[in-house]
Design a protein around this motif. Structure first.
Motif, PDB file in Angstrom:
ATOM      1  N   LYS A 139      -6.340  12.518   9.105  1.00  0.00           N
ATOM      2  CA  LYS A 139      -7.030  12.913   7.887  1.00  0.00           C
ATOM      3  C   LYS A 139      -6.299  14.087   7.386  1.00  0.00           C
ATOM      4  O   LYS A 139      -6.320  14.293   6.044  1.00  0.00           O
ATOM      5  CB  LYS A 139      -8.543  13.123   8.238  1.00  0.00           C
ATOM      6  CG  LYS A 139      -9.158  11.752   8.469  1.00  0.00           C
ATOM      7  CD  LYS A 139     -10.686  12.277   8.786  1.00  0.00           C
ATOM      8  CE  LYS A 139     -11.565  12.809   7.713  1.00  0.00           C
ATOM      9  NZ  LYS A 139     -13.071  13.125   7.990  1.00  0.00           N
ATOM     10  N   LEU A 140      -6.307  14.999   8.038  1.00  0.00           N
ATOM     11  CA  LEU A 140      -5.524  16.359   7.468  1.00  0.00           C
ATOM     12  C   LEU A 140      -4.147  16.035   6.865  1.00  0.00           C
ATOM     13  O   LEU A 140      -3.879  16.550   5.656  1.00  0.00           O
ATOM     14  CB  LEU A 140      -5.461  17.295   8.670  1.00  0.00           C
ATOM     15  CG  LEU A 140      -4.977  18.694   8.482  1.00  0.00           C
ATOM     16  CD1 LEU A 140      -6.127  19.446   7.471  1.00  0.00           C
ATOM     17  CD2 LEU A 140      -4.546  19.470   9.693  1.00  0.00           C
ATOM     18  N   LEU A 141      -3.639  15.365   7.470  1.00  0.00           N
ATOM     19  CA  LEU A 141      -2.169  15.033   7.053  1.00  0.00           C
ATOM     20  C   LEU A 141      -2.208  14.283   5.885  1.00  0.00           C
ATOM     21  O   LEU A 141      -1.177  14.469   4.989  1.00  0.00           O
ATOM     22  CB  LEU A 141      -1.425  14.380   8.088  1.00  0.00           C
ATOM     23  CG  LEU A 141      -0.757  15.177   9.431  1.00  0.00           C
ATOM     24  CD1 LEU A 141      -0.311  14.184  10.569  1.00  0.00           C
ATOM     25  CD2 LEU A 141       0.101  16.085   9.057  1.00  0.00           C
ATOM     26  N   ALA A 142      -2.970  13.442   5.858  1.00  0.00           N
ATOM     27  CA  ALA A 142      -3.291  12.515   4.631  1.00  0.00           C
ATOM     28  C   ALA A 142      -4.325  13.169   3.575  1.00  0.00           C
ATOM     29  O   ALA A 142      -3.846  12.484   2.496  1.00  0.00           O
ATOM     30  CB  ALA A 142      -4.075  11.051   5.032  1.00  0.00           C
ATOM     31  N   GLY A 143      -4.544  14.242   3.683  1.00  0.00           N
ATOM     32  CA  GLY A 143      -5.406  14.855   2.518  1.00  0.00           C
ATOM     33  C   GLY A 143      -6.602  14.067   2.399  1.00  0.00           C
ATOM     34  O   GLY A 143      -7.352  14.059   1.091  1.00  0.00           O
ATOM     35  N   ALA A 194       8.491   8.981   3.408  1.00  0.00           N
ATOM     36  CA  ALA A 194       7.791   8.065   4.185  1.00  0.00           C
ATOM     37  C   ALA A 194       6.666   8.610   4.925  1.00  0.00           C
ATOM     38  O   ALA A 194       6.609   9.767   5.117  1.00  0.00           O
ATOM     39  CB  ALA A 194       8.875   7.676   5.348  1.00  0.00           C
ATOM     40  N   PRO A 195       5.842   7.805   5.304  1.00  0.00           N
ATOM     41  CA  PRO A 195       4.507   8.348   5.904  1.00  0.00           C
ATOM     42  C   PRO A 195       4.883   8.920   7.217  1.00  0.00           C
ATOM     43  O   PRO A 195       5.914   8.664   7.993  1.00  0.00           O
ATOM     44  CB  PRO A 195       3.572   7.103   6.039  1.00  0.00           C
ATOM     45  CG  PRO A 195       4.127   6.203   5.230  1.00  0.00           C
ATOM     46  CD  PRO A 195       5.593   6.180   5.314  1.00  0.00           C
ATOM     47  N   ASP A 196       3.934   9.866   7.527  1.00  0.00           N
ATOM     48  CA  ASP A 196       4.162  10.617   8.975  1.00  0.00           C
ATOM     49  C   ASP A 196       3.450   9.562   9.787  1.00  0.00           C
ATOM     50  O   ASP A 196       2.785   8.621   9.534  1.00  0.00           O
ATOM     51  CB  ASP A 196       3.063  11.818   9.032  1.00  0.00           C
ATOM     52  CG  ASP A 196       3.624  12.998   8.305  1.00  0.00           C
ATOM     53  OD1 ASP A 196       4.013  12.727   7.413  1.00  0.00           O
ATOM     54  OD2 ASP A 196       3.695  13.997   9.151  1.00  0.00           O
ATOM     55  N   LEU A 197       3.931   9.581  11.156  1.00  0.00           N
ATOM     56  CA  LEU A 197       3.743   8.573  12.193  1.00  0.00           C
ATOM     57  C   LEU A 197       3.181   9.428  13.313  1.00  0.00           C
ATOM     58  O   LEU A 197       3.831  10.318  13.974  1.00  0.00           O
ATOM     59  CB  LEU A 197       4.870   7.831  12.562  1.00  0.00           C
ATOM     60  CG  LEU A 197       4.948   6.803  13.960  1.00  0.00           C
ATOM     61  CD1 LEU A 197       3.946   5.689  13.336  1.00  0.00           C
ATOM     62  CD2 LEU A 197       6.152   6.381  14.320  1.00  0.00           C
ATOM     63  N   ILE A 230       0.888  -1.208  -0.008  1.00  0.00           N
ATOM     64  CA  ILE A 230       0.124  -0.049   0.116  1.00  0.00           C
ATOM     65  C   ILE A 230       0.984   1.248   0.019  1.00  0.00           C
ATOM     66  O   ILE A 230       0.436   2.436  -0.009  1.00  0.00           O
ATOM     67  CB  ILE A 230      -0.890  -0.008   1.039  1.00  0.00           C
ATOM     68  CG1 ILE A 230      -0.267   0.023   2.384  1.00  0.00           C
ATOM     69  CG2 ILE A 230      -1.958  -1.173   1.014  1.00  0.00           C
ATOM     70  CD1 ILE A 230      -1.181   0.224   3.832  1.00  0.00           C
ATOM     71  N   ARG A 231       2.095   1.170   0.028  1.00  0.00           N
ATOM     72  CA  ARG A 231       3.137   2.128  -0.055  1.00  0.00           C
ATOM     73  C   ARG A 231       2.763   3.171  -1.021  1.00  0.00           C
ATOM     74  O   ARG A 231       2.739   4.448  -0.755  1.00  0.00           O
ATOM     75  CB  ARG A 231       4.608   1.672  -0.530  1.00  0.00           C
ATOM     76  CG  ARG A 231       5.448   2.713  -0.399  1.00  0.00           C
ATOM     77  CD  ARG A 231       6.812   2.014  -0.778  1.00  0.00           C
ATOM     78  NE  ARG A 231       7.744   3.348  -1.031  1.00  0.00           N
ATOM     79  CZ  ARG A 231       9.086   3.204  -1.092  1.00  0.00           C
ATOM     80  NH1 ARG A 231       9.761   2.076  -0.674  1.00  0.00           N
ATOM     81  NH2 ARG A 231       9.986   4.282  -1.381  1.00  0.00           N
ATOM     82  N   PRO A 232       2.444   2.950  -2.117  1.00  0.00           N
ATOM     83  CA  PRO A 232       1.855   4.117  -3.108  1.00  0.00           C
ATOM     84  C   PRO A 232       1.013   5.017  -2.748  1.00  0.00           C
ATOM     85  O   PRO A 232       1.304   6.564  -3.103  1.00  0.00           O
ATOM     86  CB  PRO A 232       1.542   3.538  -4.581  1.00  0.00           C
ATOM     87  CG  PRO A 232       2.162   2.054  -4.359  1.00  0.00           C
ATOM     88  CD  PRO A 232       2.020   1.668  -2.987  1.00  0.00           C
ATOM     89  N   THR A 233       0.007   4.779  -1.877  1.00  0.00           N
ATOM     90  CA  THR A 233      -1.037   5.772  -1.259  1.00  0.00           C
ATOM     91  C   THR A 233      -0.817   6.040   0.031  1.00  0.00           C
ATOM     92  O   THR A 233      -1.459   7.259   0.485  1.00  0.00           O
ATOM     93  CB  THR A 233      -2.427   5.024  -1.595  1.00  0.00           C
ATOM     94  OG1 THR A 233      -2.404   3.863  -0.882  1.00  0.00           O
ATOM     95  CG2 THR A 233      -2.543   4.892  -2.996  1.00  0.00           C
ATOM     96  N   LEU A 234      -0.187   5.282   0.883  1.00  0.00           N
ATOM     97  CA  LEU A 234       0.256   5.618   2.164  1.00  0.00           C
ATOM     98  C   LEU A 234       0.657   6.741   2.814  1.00  0.00           C
ATOM     99  O   LEU A 234       1.872   7.124   2.310  1.00  0.00           O
ATOM    100  CB  LEU A 234       0.499   4.321   3.016  1.00  0.00           C
ATOM    101  CG  LEU A 234       0.667   4.329   4.353  1.00  0.00           C
ATOM    102  CD1 LEU A 234      -0.721   4.105   5.119  1.00  0.00           C
ATOM    103  CD2 LEU A 234       1.570   3.194   4.923  1.00  0.00           C
ATOM    104  N   ARG A 235      -0.184   7.564   3.558  1.00  0.00           N
ATOM    105  CA  ARG A 235       0.378   8.832   3.637  1.00  0.00           C
ATOM    106  C   ARG A 235       0.814   9.102   5.356  1.00  0.00           C
ATOM    107  O   ARG A 235       1.743   9.611   5.785  1.00  0.00           O
ATOM    108  CB  ARG A 235      -0.695  10.125   3.309  1.00  0.00           C
ATOM    109  CG  ARG A 235      -0.655  10.036   1.784  1.00  0.00           C
ATOM    110  CD  ARG A 235       0.732  10.715   1.156  1.00  0.00           C
ATOM    111  NE  ARG A 235       0.602  10.345  -0.304  1.00  0.00           N
ATOM    112  CZ  ARG A 235       1.016   9.529  -1.116  1.00  0.00           C
ATOM    113  NH1 ARG A 235       1.686   8.598  -0.550  1.00  0.00           N
ATOM    114  NH2 ARG A 235       1.061   9.355  -2.176  1.00  0.00           N
ATOM    115  N   VAL A 236      -0.272   8.456   6.125  1.00  0.00           N
ATOM    116  CA  VAL A 236      -0.112   8.461   7.496  1.00  0.00           C
ATOM    117  C   VAL A 236      -0.313   7.095   8.374  1.00  0.00           C
ATOM    118  O   VAL A 236      -1.055   6.555   7.838  1.00  0.00           O
ATOM    119  CB  VAL A 236      -1.341   9.404   7.967  1.00  0.00           C
ATOM    120  CG1 VAL A 236      -1.183   9.787   9.656  1.00  0.00           C
ATOM    121  CG2 VAL A 236      -1.062  10.880   7.530  1.00  0.00           C
TER     122      VAL A 236
END
Ligand code: SF4
Length: 255
Positions: free
Chosen positions: A249-253, A217-220, A169-175
């Motif tokens: 949600k905010l961080l991930a858009g 890398a995604p935010d943690l 899921i790396r291509p879409t994962l943000r948080v």
């Protein structure tokens, strides 16, 4: 096992493969013993008694192990991931779906529903119609451990399943929201193995509301675990969960 995880071509393949894992003798014995002896309230039920795969977008599986049940509901690929510790003996180990059929799940999915990330506020059985939006949930260790305490060796043995799932899921994962200190600590090897990013040193301390942000890398985000120990005592309140998911949600858009 490492090779089988690495070979998984998609989430359904990974879900099926992890469901057949027997790599940790102590955890295999425990998950099967719990499934055999059962809790009195669930005596009539057939326990899953096997490793519990991840759940949520984009496959939103409807049956234990990814087999059976109606076709998956189409959903967006996940931009948010929730990383837990391990399945509960009479929750995920019973129902075959993570955080399903126990008090922790009640609290978690009520919050995800308030945040607009789940289509319903409850998670009681693998065929209850629950779907997630933009969100996937998985655990660092895929089998229920005695006393909810996997050993370091069991954590490390199970890591390839987590790493492959994140890789898929790396291509879409943000948080990533780490539910508890165990999950927080389990994230750093993912950073190295999946993203090729050197983990920060010293490691940032876990805390509720802790936030680590790196490049590539995604935010943690840190969040107290939704265990009864935390939610019954008021250490973790619904408002605190709402704040974490609003931030994710905010961080991930995610709208
Ligand atoms: S904890 Fe992980 S590695 Fe160990 S048996 Fe379960 S799925 Fe396999």
């Amino acid at each position: 096992m490492v090779a089988r995880a690495a070979r998984a071509t998609d989430l359904a393949d990974l879900d099926g493969a992890v469901s057949d894992c027997f790599a940790c003798p102590r955890l295999v014995a425990w998950r099967e013993e719990v499934a055999r002896t059962r809790r009195a309230a669930f005596r009539e039920q057939e326990y899953w008694g096997r490793p519990v795969p991840g759940f949520g977008a984009p496959d939103n599986r409807t049956g234990p192990g990814g087999s059976g049940g109606p076709a998956p509901t189409p959903a967006a690929a996940p931009r948010i991931a929730l990383l837990g510790l391990a399945p509960a003996a009479h929750g995920g180990n019973r129902t075959g779906r993570i955080f399903t059929g126990d008090r922790s799940g009640d609290v978690l999915f009520a919050a995800l529903h308030r945040a607009g990330l789940a289509n319903q506020p409850t998670s009681v059985a693998a065929d209850d119609g629950l779907t997630l939006r933009d969100t996937r949930i998985f655990s660092a260790v895929r089998c229920a451990p005695p006393d909810n305490k996997p050993t370091p060796a069991e954590r490390d043995t199970c890591a390839p399943w987590l790493h492959r799932e994140v890789g898929l899921i790396r291509p879409t994962l943000r948080v990533v929201v780490a539910l508890g200190a165990f999950a927080w600590a389990a994230w750093w090897p993912v950073l190295r193995d999946v993203y090729g990013v050197r983990p920060p040193s010293p490691r940032p301390a876990f805390g509720h509301g802790a936030h680590w942000s790196g490049t590539a890398a995604p935010d943690l985000l840190g969040c107290y675990h939704v265990s009864q120990q935390n939610t019954f005592t008021g250490r973790l309140t619904p408002g605190m969960l709402d704040d974490v998911f609003a931030r994710a949600k905010l961080l991930a858009g995610v709208d």
